[in-house]
Design an enzyme around this catalytic site. Structure first.
Site, mmCIF file in Angstrom:
data_model
loop_
_atom_site.group_PDB
_atom_site.id
_atom_site.type_symbol
_atom_site.label_atom_id
_atom_site.label_comp_id
_atom_site.label_asym_id
_atom_site.label_seq_id
_atom_site.Cartn_x
_atom_site.Cartn_y
_atom_site.Cartn_z
ATOM 1 N N GLY A 169 47.453 56.307 36.732
ATOM 2 C CA GLY A 169 46.155 56.958 36.600
ATOM 3 C C GLY A 169 45.627 57.435 37.935
ATOM 4 N N GLY A 170 44.306 57.328 38.087
ATOM 5 C CA GLY A 170 43.668 57.840 39.297
ATOM 6 C C GLY A 170 44.120 57.136 40.566
ATOM 7 N N GLY A 405 58.638 89.724 54.411
ATOM 8 C CA GLY A 405 57.486 88.835 54.521
ATOM 9 C C GLY A 405 57.877 87.499 55.115
ATOM 10 C CB ALA A 406 60.919 85.426 54.755
HETATM 11 C C1 HXC Z 1 42.641 44.101 35.492
HETATM 12 C C2 HXC Z 1 44.913 43.889 35.616
HETATM 13 C C3 HXC Z 1 45.084 45.282 35.595
HETATM 14 C C4 HXC Z 1 43.904 46.087 35.536
HETATM 15 C C5 HXC Z 1 47.006 44.396 35.776
HETATM 16 N N1 HXC Z 1 46.138 43.384 35.719
HETATM 17 N N2 HXC Z 1 46.394 45.582 35.701
HETATM 18 N N3 HXC Z 1 43.708 43.312 35.572
HETATM 19 N N4 HXC Z 1 42.709 45.448 35.488
HETATM 20 N N5 HXC Z 1 43.957 47.419 35.561
HETATM 21 C C6 HXC Z 1 46.423 41.970 35.819
HETATM 22 C C7 HXC Z 1 47.176 41.447 34.607
HETATM 23 O O1 HXC Z 1 46.281 41.109 33.583
HETATM 24 C C8 HXC Z 1 47.839 40.234 35.211
HETATM 25 O O2 HXC Z 1 46.876 39.204 35.310
HETATM 26 C C9 HXC Z 1 48.175 40.667 36.607
HETATM 27 O O3 HXC Z 1 47.296 41.752 36.897
HETATM 28 C C10 HXC Z 1 49.580 41.156 36.761
HETATM 29 O O4 HXC Z 1 49.848 42.135 35.765
HETATM 30 P P1 HXC Z 1 51.096 42.070 34.788
HETATM 31 O O5 HXC Z 1 50.820 42.977 33.660
HETATM 32 O O6 HXC Z 1 51.427 40.655 34.465
HETATM 33 O O7 HXC Z 1 52.248 42.642 35.719
HETATM 34 P P2 HXC Z 1 53.461 43.592 35.321
HETATM 35 O O8 HXC Z 1 54.151 43.063 34.091
HETATM 36 O O9 HXC Z 1 54.276 43.725 36.560
HETATM 37 O O10 HXC Z 1 52.843 45.008 34.973
HETATM 38 C C11 HXC Z 1 52.148 45.724 35.953
HETATM 39 C C12 HXC Z 1 51.433 46.920 35.334
HETATM 40 C C13 HXC Z 1 50.518 46.430 34.162
HETATM 41 C C14 HXC Z 1 52.451 47.914 34.817
HETATM 42 C C15 HXC Z 1 50.622 47.572 36.462
HETATM 43 O O11 HXC Z 1 49.778 45.323 34.604
HETATM 44 C C16 HXC Z 1 49.606 47.491 33.685
HETATM 45 O O12 HXC Z 1 50.022 48.413 32.938
HETATM 46 N N6 HXC Z 1 48.342 47.383 34.059
HETATM 47 C C17 HXC Z 1 47.335 48.305 33.636
HETATM 48 C C18 HXC Z 1 47.464 49.574 34.398
HETATM 49 C C19 HXC Z 1 46.317 50.498 34.122
HETATM 50 O O13 HXC Z 1 46.172 51.006 33.011
HETATM 51 N N7 HXC Z 1 45.435 50.607 35.126
HETATM 52 C C20 HXC Z 1 44.269 51.442 35.022
HETATM 53 C C21 HXC Z 1 44.769 52.853 35.289
HETATM 54 S S1 HXC Z 1 43.470 53.978 35.323
HETATM 55 P P3 HXC Z 1 47.208 37.654 35.229
HETATM 56 O O14 HXC Z 1 45.897 36.982 35.193
HETATM 57 O O15 HXC Z 1 48.047 37.463 34.037
HETATM 58 O O16 HXC Z 1 47.946 37.385 36.479
HETATM 59 C C22 HXC Z 1 42.976 53.886 36.882
HETATM 60 C C23 HXC Z 1 41.798 54.752 37.083
HETATM 61 C C24 HXC Z 1 41.550 54.973 38.523
HETATM 62 O O17 HXC Z 1 43.456 53.259 37.709
HETATM 63 C C25 HXC Z 1 40.462 55.970 38.587
HETATM 64 C C26 HXC Z 1 40.435 56.675 39.856
HETATM 65 C C27 HXC Z 1 39.953 58.067 39.680
#
Ligand code: HXC
Length: 515
Positions: A169-170, A405-406
């Site tokens: 994402g972002g 142009g290059a």
């Molecule tokens: C809160 C999160 C989290 C999140 C992971 N965790 N992503 N907690 N917010 N966005 C936590 C998990 O619950 C877990 O907690 C620990 O971090 C490790 O994550 P796992 O899933 O166990 O690790 P893994 O299997 O390696 O997977 C990693 C991952 C997955 C692929 C990144 O966690 C995931 O898909 N997370 C969500 C990603 C996402 O959608 N992010 C938001 C994107 S939008 P515990 O307590 O079990 O240790 C964004 C917007 C930004 O970022 C905007 C800017 C403009």
């Protein structure tokens, strides 16, 4: 006091432990280092100082107020790299997934505040689940904080991102806003705006994490990644090597280094590296290695738009940014990606006082519907803009073809090149011989009883006139025609003369480069 110190050690011990043993074990099992392990390898031994070590999330939702984690998923501070100050933020995936919440963002902002005050680079080591879901809009606001800092620091201090984990994402946009992105190859490292699951739902497209956003994809197809490496250790080493070419800020000169190479040596193999037959291709890097100090060239975007070669080197110890056409790929013609790649590199060098050296061998811009529909006009204009805008010393050497142009886009006098040289094998004209003859003599060719003979004869005449450096040299458009072996000498001499170059521009808020 003993008791107080014991309490402090206990608290700080927790901060040093990140997410704890199990999480660290899981991190290592994925082949990844922890945030602190990375920092230890980045900085000169014993030089790291931490800021906001004991900061914790202030959020109370979803039980976050019960969290034991100090540091809020990121380690921040400064240290020395090869004796020079640099700042770091290193996201800690073991602690709340390295996710970005309000405090996490404040810590990154603190690093930027200090780095900008003292004029030192920032290295961001990214390993995060993205925006922390529990902190809702505050975490999105936090990303705004990071992006704003990236943009405010752009052109003031160098910013390097190491992708050492996921970015979805972002979260991908801070890396994209920095100057250089180093990404590790492997299953644990990926970045995309939209992941495979949503891609499947929305488009029905079945694609793996790596095929969508792995290092190979970003280093060779999207151009998002500047350096692809095999390990985290190599990523850290690459960041250090890159910094060795860069000034700490835009008010400094790039660091001189006595490389031990002989300053005014001849380039022995220059003539044999470049074939005189323009139809024959060769790898321009062989020439660059022969010219620069000790053959050391740090290539940027090595796997993307390979028809354009850019990177850092030293000539007589002084840092240069090299922009060169590579006929080994697409004949060295300039396309959309090549222009984007060169323009961004030129602008970085200009922002950080790094002189530019162009080595030219290009048949022109790439023709065809694909390029025209995607905007070669818009993208090709970036190179013209970037070179014309740049006020750093600019030296051009035309080694072979330089058409249309290059020719202009590779930096010529009227665009602001300070000194321009050509080899005897240079060909400088509006277009290549055959294309030119077919346009100029269309009627004659149509009515001739022996069009092939006429074509040959006219091409020979055209080549005699234009397929050499002398027509342009007579007009004063080339400063000198040089022997290939003298290439290093003339570059060195021109750069030495240009050392104190100052060129000014009309005051403005900012220019409007075609994007
Ligand atoms: C809160 C999160 C989290 C999140 C992971 N965790 N992503 N907690 N917010 N966005 C936590 C998990 O619950 C877990 O907690 C620990 O971090 C490790 O994550 P796992 O899933 O166990 O690790 P893994 O299997 O390696 O997977 C990693 C991952 C997955 C692929 C990144 O966690 C995931 O898909 N997370 C969500 C990603 C996402 O959608 N992010 C938001 C994107 S939008 P515990 O307590 O079990 O240790 C964004 C917007 C930004 O970022 C905007 C800017 C403009």
């Amino acid at each position: 006091m003993d008791k107080l110190i014991e309490e402090m050690r206990n608290i700080k011990g927790k901060a040093m432990a990140g997410g704890g043993e199990d999480k660290i074990k899981a991190q290592h099992e994925k082949g990844k280092m922890t945030a602190r392990e990375r920092i230890a390898l980045l900085f000169d031994e014993g030089t790291f100082s931490e800021v906001m070590t004991l900061a914790k999330t202030q959020s109370t939702e979803f039980g976050l107020d019960k969290t034991e984690y100090y540091g809020d998923g990121v380690v921040t501070g400064w240290g020395k790299i090869d004796g020079r100050t640099a700042f770091v933020y290193s996201q800690d995936f073991t602690s709340i997934g390295g996710t970005l919440g309000e405090m996490h963002a404040s810590k990154i902002a603190k690093v930027y505040e200090l780095a900008l005050k003292v004029g030192a680079p920032v290295i961001g080591i990214n390993d995060s689940g993205g925006a922390r879901i529990q902190e809702g809009a505050a975490s999105l606001e936090g990303y705004g904080v990071v992006f704003k800092n990236n943009v405010m620091a752009s052109g003031v201090i160098p910013q390097i991102t190491i992708m050492a984990g996921p970015a979805a994402g972002g979260a991908v946009y801070s890396p994209a806003l920095t100057d250089f992105l180093i990404m590790v190859k492997g299953e644990s490292y990926y970045m995309f705006v939209t992941g495979p699951e949503i891609t499947k739902v929305v488009l029905g497209e079945d694609v793996s994490m790596q095929d969508l956003g792995g290092a190979v994809v970003h280093a060779s197809k999207s151009g998002v990644v500047h350096f692809m490496v095999d390990s985290e250790q190599e990523a850290l080493n690459t960041a250090k090597r890159l910094l060795s070419y860069l000034p700490s800020n835009n008010m400094e000169e790039p660091p001189f280094m006595d490389t031990g190479d002989t300053n005014d040596r001849e380039v022995k193999d220059a003539e044999s590296i470049v074939p005189t037959d323009p139809a024959k291709t060769f790898d321009i890097r062989d020439l660059l290695y022969a010219v620069v100090d000790n053959g050391e060239f740090l290539e940027v975007h090595k796997h993307w738009a390979q028809n354009m070669t850019v990177g850092f080197a030293r000539v007589a110890g002084n840092v240069v940014g090299i922009v060169a056409n590579n006929s080994a790929y697409a004949s060295g013609a300039i396309d959309i990606d090549a222009s984007d790649k060169a323009a961004r590199f030129i602008r970085f060098c200009d922002a950080f006082n790094i002189p530019l050296v162009s080595i030219v061998d290009t048949p022109g811009y790439v023709p065809g519907t694909d390029q025209e529909y995607r905007g070669i006009i818009r993208h090709g204009a970036k190179m013209l803009y970037a070179f014309a805008e740049a006020t750093v010393p600019k030296v051009t050497v035309v080694v072979r073809r330089s058409y249309g142009g290059a020719h202009i886009a590779m930096s010529i006098k009227s665009l602001g090149a300070d000194v321009i040289y050509a080899w005897p094998s240079a060909e400088i004209a509006v277009t290549g011989p055959e294309g030119a003859v077919r346009i100029l003599y269309r009627k004659e060719l149509q009515s001739a009883s022996n069009p092939d003979d006429v074509l040959k004869q006219r091409i020979a005449e055209y080549k005699k006139l234009f397929a050499n450096p002398y027509w342009a040299a007579k007009k004063g458009l080339i400063d000198d025609v040089i022997e290939p072996k003298d290439t290093r000498k003339v570059i060195m001499s021109a750069l030495s003369m240009l050392k104190n170059k100052r060129e000014y521009r009309y005051p403005k808020k900012h220019g409007n480069i075609p994007l």
